[in-house]
Every structure is written in structure tokens, then in C-alpha cells.
Design a protein around this motif. Sequence first.
Motif, PDB file in Angstrom:
ATOM      1  N   LEU A 103       0.833  -1.195   0.000  1.00 52.72           N
ATOM      2  CA  LEU A 103       0.000   0.000   0.000  1.00 52.72           C
ATOM      3  C   LEU A 103       0.871   1.249   0.000  1.00 52.72           C
ATOM      4  O   LEU A 103       1.959   1.263   0.574  1.00 52.72           O
ATOM      5  N   THR A 104       0.370   2.300  -0.636  1.00 49.53           N
ATOM      6  CA  THR A 104       1.053   3.596  -0.641  1.00 49.53           C
ATOM      7  C   THR A 104       0.042   4.680  -0.338  1.00 49.53           C
ATOM      8  O   THR A 104      -0.990   4.780  -1.011  1.00 49.53           O
ATOM      9  N   PHE A 105       0.331   5.478   0.682  1.00 56.10           N
ATOM     10  CA  PHE A 105      -0.530   6.593   1.050  1.00 56.10           C
ATOM     11  C   PHE A 105       0.334   7.795   1.395  1.00 56.10           C
ATOM     12  O   PHE A 105       1.472   7.650   1.845  1.00 56.10           O
ATOM     13  N   GLU A 106      -0.239   8.982   1.181  1.00 55.59           N
ATOM     14  CA  GLU A 106       0.458  10.198   1.583  1.00 55.59           C
ATOM     15  C   GLU A 106       0.445  10.331   3.098  1.00 55.59           C
ATOM     16  O   GLU A 106      -0.455   9.832   3.773  1.00 55.59           O
ATOM     17  N   ASN A 107       1.487  10.999   3.623  1.00 54.48           N
ATOM     18  CA  ASN A 107       1.485  11.239   5.059  1.00 54.48           C
ATOM     19  C   ASN A 107       0.296  12.126   5.444  1.00 54.48           C
ATOM     20  O   ASN A 107      -0.230  12.876   4.636  1.00 54.48           O
ATOM     21  N   PRO A 111      -6.276   7.675   9.126  1.00 57.89           N
ATOM     22  CA  PRO A 111      -6.112   6.225   9.327  1.00 57.89           C
ATOM     23  C   PRO A 111      -7.354   5.416   8.978  1.00 57.89           C
ATOM     24  O   PRO A 111      -7.245   4.266   8.547  1.00 57.89           O
ATOM     25  N   SER A 112      -8.541   6.007   9.153  1.00 58.28           N
ATOM     26  CA  SER A 112      -9.769   5.262   8.840  1.00 58.28           C
ATOM     27  C   SER A 112      -9.851   4.935   7.349  1.00 58.28           C
ATOM     28  O   SER A 112     -10.434   3.924   6.953  1.00 58.28           O
ATOM     29  N   LYS A 113      -9.269   5.777   6.514  1.00 61.70           N
ATOM     30  CA  LYS A 113      -9.261   5.513   5.070  1.00 61.70           C
ATOM     31  C   LYS A 113      -8.388   4.307   4.748  1.00 61.70           C
ATOM     32  O   LYS A 113      -8.769   3.444   3.946  1.00 61.70           O
ATOM     33  N   VAL A 114      -7.212   4.222   5.380  1.00 60.52           N
ATOM     34  CA  VAL A 114      -6.321   3.079   5.171  1.00 60.52           C
ATOM     35  C   VAL A 114      -6.965   1.811   5.717  1.00 60.52           C
ATOM     36  O   VAL A 114      -6.922   0.745   5.093  1.00 60.52           O
ATOM     37  N   ARG A 119      -9.805  -3.581   5.193  1.00 62.79           N
ATOM     38  CA  ARG A 119     -11.033  -4.355   5.429  1.00 62.79           C
ATOM     39  C   ARG A 119     -11.665  -4.804   4.107  1.00 62.79           C
ATOM     40  O   ARG A 119     -12.167  -5.937   3.995  1.00 62.79           O
ATOM     41  N   ASN A 120     -11.645  -3.942   3.117  1.00 58.94           N
ATOM     42  CA  ASN A 120     -12.203  -4.310   1.809  1.00 58.94           C
ATOM     43  C   ASN A 120     -11.428  -5.457   1.185  1.00 58.94           C
ATOM     44  O   ASN A 120     -12.006  -6.353   0.552  1.00 58.94           O
ATOM     45  N   GLU A 121     -10.110  -5.447   1.358  1.00 57.38           N
ATOM     46  CA  GLU A 121      -9.280  -6.506   0.800  1.00 57.38           C
ATOM     47  C   GLU A 121      -9.557  -7.839   1.495  1.00 57.38           C
ATOM     48  O   GLU A 121      -9.616  -8.893   0.850  1.00 57.38           O
ATOM     49  N   VAL A 122      -9.742  -7.797   2.810  1.00 60.00           N
ATOM     50  CA  VAL A 122     -10.074  -9.024   3.555  1.00 60.00           C
ATOM     51  C   VAL A 122     -11.414  -9.570   3.076  1.00 60.00           C
ATOM     52  O   VAL A 122     -11.558 -10.773   2.814  1.00 60.00           O
ATOM     53  N   VAL A 166      -1.899 -13.205  12.524  1.00 63.01           N
ATOM     54  CA  VAL A 166      -1.503 -11.805  12.353  1.00 63.01           C
ATOM     55  C   VAL A 166      -0.712 -11.651  11.059  1.00 63.01           C
ATOM     56  O   VAL A 166       0.290 -12.347  10.842  1.00 63.01           O
ATOM     57  N   TYR A 167      -1.180 -10.745  10.218  1.00 62.24           N
ATOM     58  CA  TYR A 167      -0.477 -10.377   8.981  1.00 62.24           C
ATOM     59  C   TYR A 167       0.293  -9.083   9.205  1.00 62.24           C
ATOM     60  O   TYR A 167      -0.159  -8.194   9.943  1.00 62.24           O
ATOM     61  N   GLU A 168       1.413  -8.959   8.534  1.00 66.80           N
ATOM     62  CA  GLU A 168       2.133  -7.692   8.470  1.00 66.80           C
ATOM     63  C   GLU A 168       2.069  -7.202   7.026  1.00 66.80           C
ATOM     64  O   GLU A 168       2.645  -7.819   6.127  1.00 66.80           O
ATOM     65  N   ILE A 169       1.327  -6.121   6.816  1.00 65.25           N
ATOM     66  CA  ILE A 169       1.087  -5.599   5.471  1.00 65.25           C
ATOM     67  C   ILE A 169       2.019  -4.421   5.230  1.00 65.25           C
ATOM     68  O   ILE A 169       2.005  -3.443   5.994  1.00 65.25           O
ATOM     69  N   PRO A 170       2.839  -4.470   4.176  1.00 65.87           N
ATOM     70  CA  PRO A 170       3.747  -3.348   3.924  1.00 65.87           C
ATOM     71  C   PRO A 170       2.988  -2.111   3.445  1.00 65.87           C
ATOM     72  O   PRO A 170       2.053  -2.204   2.650  1.00 65.87           O
ATOM     73  N   ILE A 171       3.378  -0.973   3.959  1.00 65.17           N
ATOM     74  CA  ILE A 171       2.805   0.298   3.530  1.00 65.17           C
ATOM     75  C   ILE A 171       3.930   1.317   3.425  1.00 65.17           C
ATOM     76  O   ILE A 171       4.803   1.383   4.299  1.00 65.17           O
ATOM     77  N   GLU A 172       3.917   2.072   2.355  1.00 63.42           N
ATOM     78  CA  GLU A 172       4.888   3.159   2.201  1.00 63.42           C
ATOM     79  C   GLU A 172       4.158   4.488   2.363  1.00 63.42           C
ATOM     80  O   GLU A 172       3.197   4.765   1.650  1.00 63.42           O
TER      81      GLU A 172
END
Length: 315
Positions: A103-107, A111-114, A119-122, A166-172
Motif C-alpha cells: 500500500l502507498t498513502f500520503e502522510n 487512518p480510517s481511510k487506510v 477491510r475491503n481486501e479481507v 496476524v499479517y504484516e502488510i507493507p505500507i509506504e
Amino acid sequence: MALYSSGGAMLTIYDQKQLAAEMTAKGDTPKQQLLDQWGKNRIAPTNPGDVLAVEHAENKVSWMQDGVAQNMPKRLNKKEWLFEVTDKGYRLLDLNQMVFPALTFENHTDPSKVEQVVRNEVAKQQTSVKVESIDMPDLKTVGKKKIKLKVSQASVAKNNQRIAYVYEIPIEVTEGSLSFVQMPKVIDFGSVRIDGKRIEVPRVGDQSTMTIKVRDGRSRKTSWTLDVQQQSPLTDSKQRTVKQSLLFFREDAHEYPLKVGTNQRIKKVSNAQIDHSFTYDPQAGLLLRIPENMFDFSADTYDFKLQWTLGDTPV
């Protein structure tokens, strides 16, 4: 290979507090030394609802049930196999078979958007699992980080127990920018009767009260500007144009006339905050003024185009 057991309502795989037995080996580990790790007399007692986690770096895992080799189904996570202990043998779990894109999001992203993206992916990949928790990293600073997602499914062997993974999902988190969150897409001045008198025309309809919202996701909050440009003159349905500039912007009792093809600065902002909102009543913001004794209009509908520009050059 590791065995996990819980006396409570939640068994979390890889929770060291719930680890009952474990054995590990490298390529040169003697077989007898490996087996000696698996409890007294090489036996690890189990209970229904326990989970066996098997990992193999080269995906060389086989499964015997009642002395019969079982077919190994295709898996997305090929190097990790999870089995629940039941009264009828082992049950292969799919809890660890979701694959998440980076995932990539701007700073400064909400957090609710991320969280909603996760949740949609799950929901898209596995409808049978429940999201227990989503632990977000710091989204205010730039860098590569991890989201910790904990999901669970019901145990079939033990009532009132769930099995969690528990998953660890990479985010930049990337450097943010100045961006419009809300802008008026259509400006409507309604119907105007021209009788030679000076007329100031307010907006009507949904944009009678005009709102502009800007988000400043930059790490370094320098001052910024808002410009507006009239890109085309007032033009009727027959492509006839009004040469005179009639549009203007009223901001804090100041009036800024708009000229076709020229940027007009209407706001300078120095507040070091993230979200900015500016609301204008019908007597402020973008307005239309028709001077007296002006009869250049024909009875028709007139259109025009505007361009709004955010600038982060220090002012």
C-alpha cells in the motif's frame, strides 16, 4: 514446526505465550536431533482446538492422515501450513492464505481511510474470517512501515474458541501535497433581467453557499496560495462572447476582478495545519457584476470556465 494451545477464547498463532511445543532444523540438522525437540519421548500432547504450524523454506511439506498420504492443495502461502487438531484428525486452515498488495498513502492520511482499504481486501479474499484488530503505524512521517492485521476464524473442534493469525502488510508513507478536497464544480447565477441598471448577481442553487476545502499533507508547512483564472469569456449557445470582464471574487471585503487568461490570487495562507475550509455566503466568493447601461447580452444561456490553482511557493 510449532504447536499452539490455548485455554481461553482466542488462540493466536505465533503467540509465544501459547506455544506448547516447537522444533526447528536447518539443512544439516540430524534427523534424530530434530525429533528430540518434540517433547518427552518425542511426543507432544495435543487437545482438540490446538493448532500445528508447519513452515518449510522449500515448500516440501507432506501430510498423512490415518497412514494415507493426503493431496496437498494449491496454496498462495506455499511455505506455511496451518492445521487444527480435531477429534477426526487434522483440519487444514486457510487463515494464512490472504495476500495483500503493498500500500502507498500520503502522510497525514486519515487512518480510517487506510483501515477501510484493508477491510475491503479481507472481505474480497476471505468472507469467513473476522477482522479482530488493525494496528496502524505512524502515518505522519514518511517511510516504509507495516500494518499489523489480526484476523480470526471459528474453531470447529472447540466451542467458543477462535483461531487468530496476524499479517504484516507493507505500507509506504510518501510525502504529502497540497490538494483540493472540495471545490465548486458548477457555478450558477440563475436568470438575470438586464434593464440598464448596475446589477450584482449572487450565486443560486447548490452553490449559493460556496465551500472550498484544501488539505495540506506536506511535512514542512510553508505558506501557500490559492489562485483562480477565468479561462474563457462568457459565451452563449451561438458562441458569441462578452468581451468585458464581469466576474470577480470577494474575499474579506476585498474584491479581485477576474480577467481571461490571467491568474488572480485570492488567498494567502500561513497557518500550519492540515485541513483548511473556507465558506462563502451568497454575497461573497465568486460573483457576477453587470455595469449600468450594458446591453451586450442576447437572451441566451452563457457559460464560462474557471481554473483553480494551489501554489506552495513561500509568500
